[in-house]
Motif scaffolding. Structure first.
Motif, mmCIF file in Angstrom:
data_model
loop_
_atom_site.group_PDB
_atom_site.id
_atom_site.type_symbol
_atom_site.label_atom_id
_atom_site.label_comp_id
_atom_site.label_asym_id
_atom_site.label_seq_id
_atom_site.Cartn_x
_atom_site.Cartn_y
_atom_site.Cartn_z
ATOM 1 N N SER A 77 0.642 6.539 -1.592
ATOM 2 C CA SER A 77 1.294 7.727 -2.105
ATOM 3 C C SER A 77 1.863 7.400 -3.478
ATOM 4 O O SER A 77 2.301 6.269 -3.725
ATOM 5 C CB SER A 77 2.436 8.169 -1.176
ATOM 6 O OG SER A 77 1.954 8.481 0.115
ATOM 7 N N TYR A 78 1.860 8.384 -4.362
ATOM 8 C CA TYR A 78 2.401 8.177 -5.702
ATOM 9 C C TYR A 78 2.835 9.528 -6.259
ATOM 10 O O TYR A 78 2.505 10.582 -5.709
ATOM 11 C CB TYR A 78 1.363 7.511 -6.611
ATOM 12 C CG TYR A 78 0.044 8.244 -6.731
ATOM 13 C CD1 TYR A 78 -0.198 9.123 -7.790
ATOM 14 C CD2 TYR A 78 -0.969 8.060 -5.786
ATOM 15 C CE1 TYR A 78 -1.404 9.795 -7.907
ATOM 16 C CE2 TYR A 78 -2.176 8.736 -5.894
ATOM 17 C CZ TYR A 78 -2.388 9.594 -6.951
ATOM 18 O OH TYR A 78 -3.593 10.258 -7.054
ATOM 19 N N ALA A 79 3.574 9.484 -7.339
ATOM 20 C CA ALA A 79 4.137 10.709 -7.904
ATOM 21 C C ALA A 79 3.051 11.554 -8.542
ATOM 22 O O ALA A 79 2.333 11.097 -9.437
ATOM 23 C CB ALA A 79 5.202 10.363 -8.931
ATOM 24 N N GLU A 84 4.278 14.700 -4.088
ATOM 25 C CA GLU A 84 3.644 13.426 -3.760
ATOM 26 C C GLU A 84 2.142 13.580 -3.614
ATOM 27 O O GLU A 84 1.665 14.456 -2.910
ATOM 28 C CB GLU A 84 4.241 12.894 -2.458
ATOM 29 C CG GLU A 84 3.775 11.510 -2.072
ATOM 30 C CD GLU A 84 4.443 11.021 -0.802
ATOM 31 O OE1 GLU A 84 5.286 10.123 -0.888
ATOM 32 O OE2 GLU A 84 4.122 11.573 0.282
ATOM 33 N N PRO A 131 -8.148 10.181 -4.715
ATOM 34 C CA PRO A 131 -6.964 10.989 -4.437
ATOM 35 C C PRO A 131 -7.313 12.185 -3.565
ATOM 36 O O PRO A 131 -8.448 12.667 -3.567
ATOM 37 C CB PRO A 131 -6.522 11.457 -5.829
ATOM 38 C CG PRO A 131 -7.416 10.769 -6.813
ATOM 39 C CD PRO A 131 -8.648 10.371 -6.076
ATOM 40 N N ASN A 162 -2.226 16.689 -11.892
ATOM 41 C CA ASN A 162 -2.302 15.644 -10.868
ATOM 42 C C ASN A 162 -3.320 14.570 -11.242
ATOM 43 O O ASN A 162 -3.163 13.402 -10.884
ATOM 44 C CB ASN A 162 -2.631 16.259 -9.515
ATOM 45 C CG ASN A 162 -1.415 16.867 -8.848
ATOM 46 O OD1 ASN A 162 -0.288 16.395 -9.024
ATOM 47 N ND2 ASN A 162 -1.612 17.918 -8.067
ATOM 48 N N ALA A 165 -1.507 12.378 -13.647
ATOM 49 C CA ALA A 165 -0.585 11.529 -12.892
ATOM 50 C C ALA A 165 -1.325 10.386 -12.208
ATOM 51 O O ALA A 165 -0.794 9.270 -12.085
ATOM 52 C CB ALA A 165 0.169 12.369 -11.860
ATOM 53 N N THR A 166 -2.530 10.655 -11.763
ATOM 54 C CA THR A 166 -3.339 9.611 -11.109
ATOM 55 C C THR A 166 -3.726 8.525 -12.104
ATOM 56 O O THR A 166 -3.711 7.332 -11.776
ATOM 57 C CB THR A 166 -4.584 10.237 -10.470
ATOM 58 O OG1 THR A 166 -4.182 11.227 -9.516
ATOM 59 C CG2 THR A 166 -5.426 9.185 -9.757
ATOM 60 N N TYR A 169 -0.705 6.347 -12.555
ATOM 61 C CA TYR A 169 -0.498 5.469 -11.404
ATOM 62 C C TYR A 169 -1.426 4.262 -11.467
ATOM 63 O O TYR A 169 -0.985 3.114 -11.266
ATOM 64 C CB TYR A 169 -0.728 6.247 -10.117
ATOM 65 C CG TYR A 169 -0.781 5.376 -8.888
ATOM 66 C CD1 TYR A 169 0.368 4.750 -8.396
ATOM 67 C CD2 TYR A 169 -1.982 5.162 -8.218
ATOM 68 C CE1 TYR A 169 0.314 3.935 -7.271
ATOM 69 C CE2 TYR A 169 -2.042 4.354 -7.089
ATOM 70 C CZ TYR A 169 -0.887 3.738 -6.628
ATOM 71 O OH TYR A 169 -0.943 2.929 -5.522
ATOM 72 N N LEU A 170 -2.684 4.488 -11.768
ATOM 73 C CA LEU A 170 -3.635 3.376 -11.823
ATOM 74 C C LEU A 170 -3.278 2.403 -12.938
ATOM 75 O O LEU A 170 -3.415 1.190 -12.787
ATOM 76 C CB LEU A 170 -5.059 3.908 -12.004
ATOM 77 C CG LEU A 170 -5.693 4.524 -10.756
ATOM 78 C CD1 LEU A 170 -7.034 5.171 -11.098
ATOM 79 C CD2 LEU A 170 -5.884 3.476 -9.662
ATOM 80 N N SER A 172 -0.421 1.620 -13.818
ATOM 81 C CA SER A 172 0.790 0.889 -13.427
ATOM 82 C C SER A 172 0.514 -0.237 -12.436
ATOM 83 O O SER A 172 1.408 -1.044 -12.165
ATOM 84 C CB SER A 172 1.802 1.853 -12.809
ATOM 85 O OG SER A 172 1.419 2.237 -11.480
ATOM 86 N N LEU A 173 -0.694 -0.291 -11.897
ATOM 87 C CA LEU A 173 -1.009 -1.298 -10.886
ATOM 88 C C LEU A 173 -1.126 -2.684 -11.520
ATOM 89 O O LEU A 173 -1.466 -2.816 -12.696
ATOM 90 C CB LEU A 173 -2.326 -0.939 -10.187
ATOM 91 C CG LEU A 173 -2.341 0.342 -9.361
ATOM 92 C CD1 LEU A 173 -3.733 0.563 -8.772
ATOM 93 C CD2 LEU A 173 -1.297 0.305 -8.259
#
Length: 296
Positions: A77-79, A84, A131, A162, A165-166, A169-170, A172-173
């Protein structure tokens, strides 16, 4: 061949496939679809068998193992833009740093087939995230028909947000190159095309038989673009010329491939009547080749 065996194994005609495509993407009226299909197939029994062959099989095995020892698989799950987002994350256990790939589902939501595609991408040496773009509506339901109906309620700006946002998120990994690509199928292909117009940090965009973005937004695309189209897919292909003209005018780095004699969803091996292995394998090799160049 007896009448019964003909009903069990009907010949799937192009008219049947076109009717199925209209049903799954436009009308969503199953009763009307089955009535018209019975007229083409010759009986209700034959129509039922034909519909099963054209539909995707949710119980199909897939091409990769869900327990492959070389992969780490997690539900994450991520923002998202408003709430979410949930997704299926697949990471190679060894190596890196990795380029990352968003795998965007068809208009049936995040299902076993798309998870299988994400595993295939990871086995090629990328971190793959599939996602669930129905997350804001509570997530993909088990009922495929219910999932299709939900897509008509998705606001396009929310879908794009979204997607952005995805990407964040990627990025940030840990153990990533920071370069993100996206690939999508059908509804997901159109989503990839639109995402490319609003995400300047998207490095590669691969759309399989996806709807085209507004031509006015094409100059915003910074990603390398690869487009896979099915030669028999008249509905989607009607938009190719305008899209290609806009890509050329904008000077976008793009490749466009039209696979003669194959249907919409030719990449989906769970659809017996529409899958074309030759086209699917060729499109896959081209896609992975682009990702290996653009996401290193």
């Amino acid at each position: 061949m007896t009448e019964q065996s003909r009903d069990e194994h009907p010949v799937i005609t192009q008219d049947m496939i076109n009717l199925f495509d209209d049903y799954t993407h436009l009308s969503l009226d199953r009763r009307k679809f089955m009535d018209n299909l019975a007229k083409l197939a010759g009986s209700v029994t034959a129509a039922t068998a034909a519909a099963s062959m054209m539909a995707s099989n949710a119980q199909a095995q897939g091409l990769t193992s869900e327990t492959d020892a070389s992969l780490t698989i997690a539900d994450v799950s991520y923002a998202g833009a408003k709430g979410e987002m949930k997704g299926y994350l697949v990471t190679p256990k060894e190596g890196g740093p990795f380029g990352t790939v968003i795998v965007i589902h068809e208009n049936r939501g995040l299902n076993a087939h798309i998870k299988d595609v994400a595993r295939r991408v990871a086995l090629e040496g990328f971190i793959a995230l599939a996602p669930d773009f129905l997350s804001d509506q509570g997530g993909t339901p088990a009922d495929e028909e219910a999932a299709r109906a939900m897509f008509s309620t998705l606001p396009a700006p929310d879908v794009a947000a979204n997607g952005v946002a995805t990407i964040a998120y990627l990025k940030s990994l840990p153990n990533v190159t920071g370069k993100v690509g996206a690939m999508g199928f059908c509804w997901g292909g159109g989503t990839v095309n639109n995402l490319a117009t609003v995400a300047p940090d998207l490095a590669a965009a691969v759309a399989y038989y996806g709807g085209q973005p507004n031509a006015a937004n094409v100059p915003n695309i910074k990603a390398r673009v690869m487009l896979h189209y099915a030669g028999l897919d008249d509905r989607i292909n009607a938009g190719i010329a305008a899209y290609e003209e806009a890509l050329k005018a904008a000077g976008t780095d793009y490749q466009l491939f039209l696979y003669d004699g194959v249907n919409h969803a030719f990449n989906n091996e769970t659809s017996a009547a529409r899958y074309d292995k030759t086209a699917a394998d060729l499109a896959w090799s081209r896609t992975i080749g682009l990702f290996k160049e653009a996401l290193a």
